[in-house]
Design a protein around this motif. Structure first.
Motif, PDB file in Angstrom:
ATOM      1  N   TRP A 179       0.826  -1.211   0.000  1.00 52.50           N
ATOM      2  CA  TRP A 179       0.000   0.000   0.000  1.00 52.50           C
ATOM      3  C   TRP A 179       0.859   1.259   0.000  1.00 52.50           C
ATOM      4  CZ3 TRP A 179      -5.263  -0.411  -0.445  1.00 52.50           C
ATOM      5  CH2 TRP A 179      -5.755  -1.713  -0.348  1.00 52.50           C
ATOM      6  N   ILE A 180       0.288   2.292  -0.587  1.00 52.76           N
ATOM      7  CA  ILE A 180       0.978   3.584  -0.659  1.00 52.76           C
ATOM      8  C   ILE A 180       0.130   4.629   0.071  1.00 52.76           C
ATOM      9  CG2 ILE A 180       1.693   5.439  -2.247  1.00 52.76           C
ATOM     10  CD1 ILE A 180       3.517   3.044  -2.547  1.00 52.76           C
ATOM     11  N   LYS A 181       0.818   5.398   0.904  1.00 57.71           N
ATOM     12  CA  LYS A 181       0.135   6.546   1.534  1.00 57.71           C
ATOM     13  C   LYS A 181       0.274   7.702   0.568  1.00 57.71           C
ATOM     14  CE  LYS A 181       2.416   7.069   5.296  1.00 57.71           C
ATOM     15  NZ  LYS A 181       2.988   7.623   6.510  1.00 57.71           N
ATOM     16  N   GLN A 182      -0.821   8.104  -0.007  1.00 61.58           N
ATOM     17  CA  GLN A 182      -0.760   9.169  -1.022  1.00 61.58           C
ATOM     18  C   GLN A 182      -1.261  10.491  -0.444  1.00 61.58           C
ATOM     19  OE1 GLN A 182      -2.164   8.468  -5.168  1.00 61.58           O
ATOM     20  NE2 GLN A 182      -3.433  10.277  -4.853  1.00 61.58           N
ATOM     21  N   ARG A 183      -0.532  11.538  -0.734  1.00 58.05           N
ATOM     22  CA  ARG A 183      -0.984  12.868  -0.328  1.00 58.05           C
ATOM     23  C   ARG A 183      -1.122  13.701  -1.589  1.00 58.05           C
ATOM     24  NH1 ARG A 183       2.538  17.223   2.742  1.00 58.05           N
ATOM     25  NH2 ARG A 183       0.934  18.826   2.869  1.00 58.05           N
ATOM     26  N   THR A 184      -2.277  14.329  -1.780  1.00 57.96           N
ATOM     27  CA  THR A 184      -2.474  15.143  -2.999  1.00 57.96           C
ATOM     28  C   THR A 184      -2.398  16.628  -2.657  1.00 57.96           C
ATOM     29  OG1 THR A 184      -3.977  13.432  -3.752  1.00 57.96           O
ATOM     30  CG2 THR A 184      -3.996  15.475  -4.995  1.00 57.96           C
ATOM     31  N   LEU A 185      -1.555  17.334  -3.384  1.00 58.12           N
ATOM     32  CA  LEU A 185      -1.456  18.785  -3.205  1.00 58.12           C
ATOM     33  C   LEU A 185      -2.015  19.457  -4.458  1.00 58.12           C
ATOM     34  CD1 LEU A 185       2.332  18.917  -2.181  1.00 58.12           C
ATOM     35  CD2 LEU A 185       0.383  18.665  -0.645  1.00 58.12           C
ATOM     36  N   THR A 186      -2.586  20.628  -4.299  1.00 59.60           N
ATOM     37  CA  THR A 186      -3.061  21.336  -5.500  1.00 59.60           C
ATOM     38  C   THR A 186      -2.217  22.589  -5.716  1.00 59.60           C
ATOM     39  OG1 THR A 186      -4.802  22.065  -4.018  1.00 59.60           O
ATOM     40  CG2 THR A 186      -5.484  20.716  -5.830  1.00 59.60           C
ATOM     41  N   HIS A 229       5.646   4.277   0.871  1.00 59.61           N
ATOM     42  CA  HIS A 229       5.190   2.913   1.168  1.00 59.61           C
ATOM     43  C   HIS A 229       4.588   2.906   2.576  1.00 59.61           C
ATOM     44  CE1 HIS A 229       6.801   1.004  -2.398  1.00 59.61           C
ATOM     45  NE2 HIS A 229       7.839   1.813  -2.289  1.00 59.61           N
ATOM     46  N   ALA A 230       3.368   2.404   2.688  1.00 60.20           N
ATOM     47  CA  ALA A 230       2.700   2.408   4.002  1.00 60.20           C
ATOM     48  C   ALA A 230       3.335   1.370   4.922  1.00 60.20           C
ATOM     49  CB  ALA A 230       1.212   2.119   3.816  1.00 60.20           C
ATOM     50  N   GLN A 231       3.612   1.792   6.152  1.00 60.80           N
ATOM     51  CA  GLN A 231       4.114   0.878   7.184  1.00 60.80           C
ATOM     52  C   GLN A 231       2.910   0.135   7.771  1.00 60.80           C
ATOM     53  OE1 GLN A 231       7.411   0.657   7.809  1.00 60.80           O
ATOM     54  NE2 GLN A 231       7.928   2.318   6.418  1.00 60.80           N
ATOM     55  N   LEU A 232       3.193  -0.949   8.506  1.00 63.19           N
ATOM     56  CA  LEU A 232       2.092  -1.725   9.102  1.00 63.19           C
ATOM     57  C   LEU A 232       1.185  -0.842   9.949  1.00 63.19           C
ATOM     58  CD1 LEU A 232       3.370  -5.211  10.271  1.00 63.19           C
ATOM     59  CD2 LEU A 232       2.007  -4.574   8.287  1.00 63.19           C
ATOM     60  N   GLU A 233       1.816   0.078  10.727  1.00 59.05           N
ATOM     61  CA  GLU A 233       1.003   0.915  11.622  1.00 59.05           C
ATOM     62  C   GLU A 233       0.123   1.921  10.855  1.00 59.05           C
ATOM     63  OE1 GLU A 233       4.262   0.477  11.813  1.00 59.05           O
ATOM     64  OE2 GLU A 233       5.379   2.361  11.967  1.00 59.05           O
ATOM     65  N   TYR A 244       0.574  -7.648   2.272  1.00 58.01           N
ATOM     66  CA  TYR A 244       0.996  -7.739   0.864  1.00 58.01           C
ATOM     67  C   TYR A 244      -0.118  -8.239  -0.055  1.00 58.01           C
ATOM     68  CZ  TYR A 244       5.563  -7.027   2.937  1.00 58.01           C
ATOM     69  OH  TYR A 244       6.615  -6.495   3.633  1.00 58.01           O
ATOM     70  N   ALA A 245      -1.312  -8.433   0.521  1.00 59.58           N
ATOM     71  CA  ALA A 245      -2.429  -8.901  -0.324  1.00 59.58           C
ATOM     72  C   ALA A 245      -2.911  -7.736  -1.184  1.00 59.58           C
ATOM     73  CB  ALA A 245      -3.551  -9.405   0.566  1.00 59.58           C
ATOM     74  N   LEU A 287      -5.106   6.076   1.294  1.00 60.07           N
ATOM     75  CA  LEU A 287      -4.344   4.842   1.201  1.00 60.07           C
ATOM     76  C   LEU A 287      -4.681   4.212  -0.148  1.00 60.07           C
ATOM     77  CD1 LEU A 287      -2.478   3.553   3.256  1.00 60.07           C
ATOM     78  CD2 LEU A 287      -4.406   2.209   4.085  1.00 60.07           C
ATOM     79  N   VAL A 288      -3.680   4.000  -0.981  1.00 58.09           N
ATOM     80  CA  VAL A 288      -3.953   3.533  -2.347  1.00 58.09           C
ATOM     81  C   VAL A 288      -3.186   2.227  -2.571  1.00 58.09           C
ATOM     82  CG1 VAL A 288      -3.840   4.174  -4.790  1.00 58.09           C
ATOM     83  CG2 VAL A 288      -3.995   5.948  -3.064  1.00 58.09           C
TER      84      VAL A 288
END
Ligand SMILES: Cc1cc2nc3c(=O)[nH]c(=O)nc-3n(C[C@H](O)[C@H](O)[C@H](O)COP(=O)(O)OP(=O)(O)OC[C@H]3O[C@@H](n4cnc5c(N)ncnc54)[C@H](O)[C@@H]3O)c2cc1C
Length: 440
Positions: A179-186, A229-233, A244-245, A287-288
């Protein structure tokens, strides 16, 4: 048979063979000039030879994996998608990935592909330990930073013109989840877009989508997507149980060529507006899953058909950092005036990179798709001139129409690359429709 790259332009009458063994390859390359083809995801004519195109699809085995270093030894025709399928469930991911997973190891080496982390991690070439390649005389030669270093460094980013890559050792990286923690800025305009990129150099991944038909104060307004990359927490309990699913997804298939008239200034403008406001509402953190973050276009199979039968071309240049604001403003201004905006306008920040022939240099790279027609081809020539004026260069993996003069003026390294080919007799054995057009 008729053969083209991913943009379906130009279409070339080409001989094609799909060798099954090294001996087979050697037999093929002694017949005349040839070029290797991976999965045909380069846009133009770099993996097409009218004389002999060698499709590497049968060279697709994984040969060895080192669980400590992450080194994978594999054949050149192996798809990145297969690597991810096997290794992501074990916690490994490509160190660098392009925006599609349907590329081969050979294609990634030959184009020295970059990802959204170039500003931090450079290009794919940094993660190659060695390459086995067949040159003119039909002998397999291993090259690395210490063994045959010139062949090694010229093969990375060499667009298949140094020989046929048979296998390679590449390094994967450990990731904490899929999973990826995504942050969108404009950003309201191109100046702000660049300022935000410069303030985000610590982010592992960054990419901006530009609304390229805006004008005046809004020229170059964009959405900038940062990723870690998202950590487990970072994961909710349901996902943390099996980090990893990957979610099961339904792909969409474009069944036929859409009429070219659907693509015009109005439809592109409407799409861009909708995309901007729709994503702006989602703003901030999300979370993507890895597939949606890295490969959004892969979910639409055969999306290249939306540009109609005549196909489409991509324009991708890089402008050095000190000229980026001026250069990008002029490029966007010219596109906006021409009113032939692109559905896909992507901006990335490149970091430092010293290479003998690869595309990246420290600065900003802009990529835009256009349907093929006289107006867009003319526009692209204007974009070429603006790029040259700002000391930029062009990405050969995306090129299908650049003139020889434009190319040679943009890249002084072309001369020494050509000499290397001539001195080793490589020019008699390996050439593509692109290398002939560009005089390589
Ligand atoms: C949707 C999409 C998104 C993309 N995003 C990015 C991106 O973000 N970053 C980026 O850098 N690129 C990107 N690309 C371009 C793509 O990564 C490159 O064009 C890549 O080279 C394609 O790999 P391929 O296996 O399909 O190779 P092909 O297109 O078949 O060939 C590309 C080049 O590699 C050479 N080659 C292939 N196999 C071998 C071999 N075995 N030995 C020697 N030479 C070989 C060919 O001769 C040719 O010159 C994107 C492409 C698409 C379609």
């Amino acid at each position: 048979m008729k053969l083209a790259g991913w943009g379906r332009y130009p279409v070339i009458e080409a001989n094609i063979s799909a060798p099954r063994s090294v001996d087979d390859i050697i037999r093929q390359i002694t017949k005349g000039t040839s070029i290797a083809r991976g999965n045909g995801r380069s846009y133009g004519d770099s993996s097409v030879s009218s004389s002999n195109t060698l499709h590497m699809k049968h060279f697709n085995r994984m040969l060895a994996f080192n669980e400590t270093s992450g080194q994978l030894v594999a054949e050149a025709g192996l798809l990145l998608a297969d690597i991810i399928d096997v290794f992501l469930p074990e916690g490994w991911f490509p160190s660098v990935t392009p925006g599609t997973k349907f590329v081969t190891i050979g294609g990634m080496i030959a184009a020295d592909v970059h990802g959204k982390n170039h500003h931090k991690d450079q290009s794919f070439g940094q993660y190659i330990d060695w390459i086995d390649i067949i040159k003119t005389e039909g002998k397999i030669e291993r090259c690395s930073k210490t063994k045959n270093p010139e062949l090694f460094h010229r093969t990375i980013g060499g667009m298949g013109l140094t020989g046929i890559i048979i296998r390679a050792a590449i390094r994967l990286k450990r990731v904490p989840s899929a999973w990826i923690k995504q942050r969108t800025l404009t950003a309201e305009n191109i100046e702000q877009t660049i300022d935000l990129f410069e303030q985000s150099l610590d982010s592992t991944y960054s990419v901006a989508w530009i609304d390229c038909l805006q004008k005046g104060k809004k020229l170059g307004r964009s959405l900038i997507m940062l990723g870690e990359h998202a950590q487990l927490e970072d994961l909710p309990d349901t996902l943390a149980k099996s980090p990893y699913a990957s979610p099961v997804k339904q792909n969409i298939t474009i069944p036929f060529f859409l009429p070219a008239c659907l693509l015009n200034g109005l439809t592109v403008k409407t799409f861009n507006k909708f995309y901007y406001w729709n994503s702006k509402r989602k703003d901030q953190y999300q979370l993507v899953d890895w597939d949606r973050y890295f490969y959004p276009l892969d979910a639409i199979l055969g999306w290249n058909k939306i540009y109609g039968r005549r196909g489409f071309v991509q324009f991708q240049c890089v402008i050095p950092l000190d000229k980026a604001k001026d250069g990008l403003s002029e490029l966007l201004q010219t596109i906006s005036v021409a009113n032939v905006g692109s559905f896909l306008s992507v901006l990335k920040r490149f970091g430092e990179q010293e290479s003998l022939f690869s595309f990246p240099m420290k600065g900003y790279t802009l990529a835009l798709d256009f349907p093929v027609n006289p107006k867009t081809l003319n526009l692209m020539q204007q974009l070429d001139l603006i790029t040259l004026k700002h000391a930029g260069r062009f990405y050969l993996a995306k090129d299908s129409r650049m003139s020889r003069d434009t190319f040679l003026s943009s890249d002084p390294r072309a001369k020494t690359y050509k000499s290397f080919r001539v001195d080793g007799g490589l020019n008699y054995s390996f050439s593509s429709a692109q290398s002939e057009r560009l005089g390589l």
